[in-house]
Design a protein around this motif. Structure first.
Motif, PDB file in Angstrom:
ATOM      1  N   CYS A   1      -4.281 -23.594 -53.124  1.00  0.00           N
ATOM      2  CA  CYS A   1      -5.407 -24.185 -52.286  1.00  0.00           C
ATOM      3  C   CYS A   1      -5.634 -23.815 -51.046  1.00  0.00           C
ATOM      4  CB  CYS A   1      -4.758 -25.885 -52.130  1.00  0.00           C
ATOM      5  SG  CYS A   1      -5.219 -26.746 -53.898  1.00  0.00           S
TER       6      CYS A   1
ATOM      7  N   GLN B   1      -6.559 -28.343 -48.179  1.00  0.00           N
ATOM      8  CA  GLN B   1      -7.159 -28.772 -49.861  1.00  0.00           C
ATOM      9  C   GLN B   1      -5.981 -29.385 -50.798  1.00  0.00           C
ATOM     10  OE1 GLN B   1      -9.763 -30.028 -49.724  1.00  0.00           O
ATOM     11  NE2 GLN B   1     -10.378 -28.995 -47.781  1.00  0.00           N
ATOM     12  N   ASP B   2      -6.422 -30.066 -51.688  1.00  0.00           N
ATOM     13  CA  ASP B   2      -4.679 -30.384 -53.103  1.00  0.00           C
ATOM     14  C   ASP B   2      -5.686 -30.396 -54.252  1.00  0.00           C
ATOM     15  OD1 ASP B   2      -2.949 -31.377 -54.148  1.00  0.00           O
ATOM     16  OD2 ASP B   2      -2.539 -33.368 -52.557  1.00  0.00           O
TER      17      ASP B   2
ATOM     18  N   THR C   1      -7.321 -32.621 -56.902  1.00  0.00           N
ATOM     19  CA  THR C   1      -8.242 -33.540 -57.183  1.00  0.00           C
ATOM     20  C   THR C   1      -7.802 -34.908 -58.182  1.00  0.00           C
ATOM     21  OG1 THR C   1     -10.393 -32.725 -57.322  1.00  0.00           O
ATOM     22  CG2 THR C   1     -10.439 -34.757 -58.374  1.00  0.00           C
ATOM     23  N   ARG C   2      -8.389 -36.102 -57.978  1.00  0.00           N
ATOM     24  CA  ARG C   2      -7.058 -36.895 -58.575  1.00  0.00           C
ATOM     25  C   ARG C   2      -8.069 -38.125 -59.218  1.00  0.00           C
ATOM     26  NH1 ARG C   2      -2.513 -37.081 -56.124  1.00  0.00           N
ATOM     27  NH2 ARG C   2      -1.940 -35.817 -54.564  1.00  0.00           N
TER      28      ARG C   2
ATOM     29  N   LYS D   1      -4.748 -42.020 -60.483  1.00  0.00           N
ATOM     30  CA  LYS D   1      -4.501 -41.247 -59.116  1.00  0.00           C
ATOM     31  C   LYS D   1      -3.267 -40.193 -58.912  1.00  0.00           C
ATOM     32  CE  LYS D   1      -5.293 -45.112 -55.892  1.00  0.00           C
ATOM     33  NZ  LYS D   1      -5.499 -44.867 -54.600  1.00  0.00           N
TER      34      LYS D   1
ATOM     35  N   ARG E   1      -3.146 -36.290 -60.532  1.00  0.00           N
ATOM     36  CA  ARG E   1      -3.419 -34.807 -60.057  1.00  0.00           C
ATOM     37  C   ARG E   1      -3.948 -34.524 -61.504  1.00  0.00           C
ATOM     38  NH1 ARG E   1       1.085 -32.032 -56.110  1.00  0.00           N
ATOM     39  NH2 ARG E   1       1.401 -33.572 -54.710  1.00  0.00           N
TER      40      ARG E   1
ATOM     41  N   TRP F   1      -6.841 -31.583 -61.686  1.00  0.00           N
ATOM     42  CA  TRP F   1      -8.000 -30.738 -61.549  1.00  0.00           C
ATOM     43  C   TRP F   1      -7.787 -30.029 -59.839  1.00  0.00           C
ATOM     44  CZ3 TRP F   1     -10.405 -34.723 -62.806  1.00  0.00           C
ATOM     45  CH2 TRP F   1     -11.024 -34.824 -62.835  1.00  0.00           C
ATOM     46  N   ILE F   2      -8.008 -28.870 -59.891  1.00  0.00           N
ATOM     47  CA  ILE F   2      -8.443 -28.073 -58.554  1.00  0.00           C
ATOM     48  C   ILE F   2      -9.660 -27.749 -58.522  1.00  0.00           C
ATOM     49  CG2 ILE F   2      -7.894 -26.272 -56.363  1.00  0.00           C
ATOM     50  CD1 ILE F   2      -4.565 -25.497 -58.228  1.00  0.00           C
ATOM     51  N   LEU F   3     -10.232 -28.211 -57.460  1.00  0.00           N
ATOM     52  CA  LEU F   3     -11.917 -28.051 -57.629  1.00  0.00           C
ATOM     53  C   LEU F   3     -11.972 -26.061 -57.076  1.00  0.00           C
ATOM     54  CD1 LEU F   3     -13.097 -30.849 -56.042  1.00  0.00           C
ATOM     55  CD2 LEU F   3     -13.200 -29.861 -58.682  1.00  0.00           C
TER      56      LEU F   3
ATOM     57  N   ASN G   1     -11.290 -25.564 -53.826  1.00  0.00           N
ATOM     58  CA  ASN G   1     -10.393 -25.618 -52.782  1.00  0.00           C
ATOM     59  C   ASN G   1      -9.518 -24.640 -52.961  1.00  0.00           C
ATOM     60  OD1 ASN G   1     -11.645 -28.761 -52.425  1.00  0.00           O
ATOM     61  ND2 ASN G   1     -10.261 -29.653 -53.582  1.00  0.00           N
TER      62      ASN G   1
ATOM     63  N   ASP H   1     -13.210 -25.607 -62.243  1.00  0.00           N
ATOM     64  CA  ASP H   1     -12.313 -26.202 -61.438  1.00  0.00           C
ATOM     65  C   ASP H   1     -11.223 -25.852 -62.743  1.00  0.00           C
ATOM     66  OD1 ASP H   1     -13.130 -27.405 -63.740  1.00  0.00           O
ATOM     67  OD2 ASP H   1     -13.456 -29.739 -63.030  1.00  0.00           O
TER      68      ASP H   1
END
Length: 74
Positions: free
Chosen positions: A15, A19-20, A22-23, A27, A29, A31-33, A36, A60
């Motif tokens: 990332c 950034q981190d 997406t939850r 809450k 984790r 995926w990562i957009l 990001n 993503d």
């Protein structure tokens, strides 16, 4: 509790700073957009999802595939 530091290291690798993942509603984790991700991560993700593990959705990175993306540049 050992998985947490591993995920933090992976977050720093994949990332852009600040950034981190997406939850989901729980809450967790999930995926990562693409927005990001670092440029190198975007390239590796595209390679992975287009050629190695084809997917209809390449916007993503699902959590179960992020470790493969980490392995490509390393």
């Amino acid at each position: 509790m050992r998985a947490q530091p591993e995920r933090e290291a992976i977050t720093q690798l994949l990332c852009i700073p600040g950034q981190d993942f997406t939850r989901a509603a729980a809450k967790r984790r999930v995926w990562i957009l693409r927005t990001n991700m670092t440029t190198l991560t975007q390239i590796c993700m595209t390679l992975l999802l287009s050629n190695i593990l084809p997917s209809d959705r390449n916007a993503d990175l699902p959590l179960q595939k992020y470790q493969l993306v980490c392995a490509i540049p390393t």
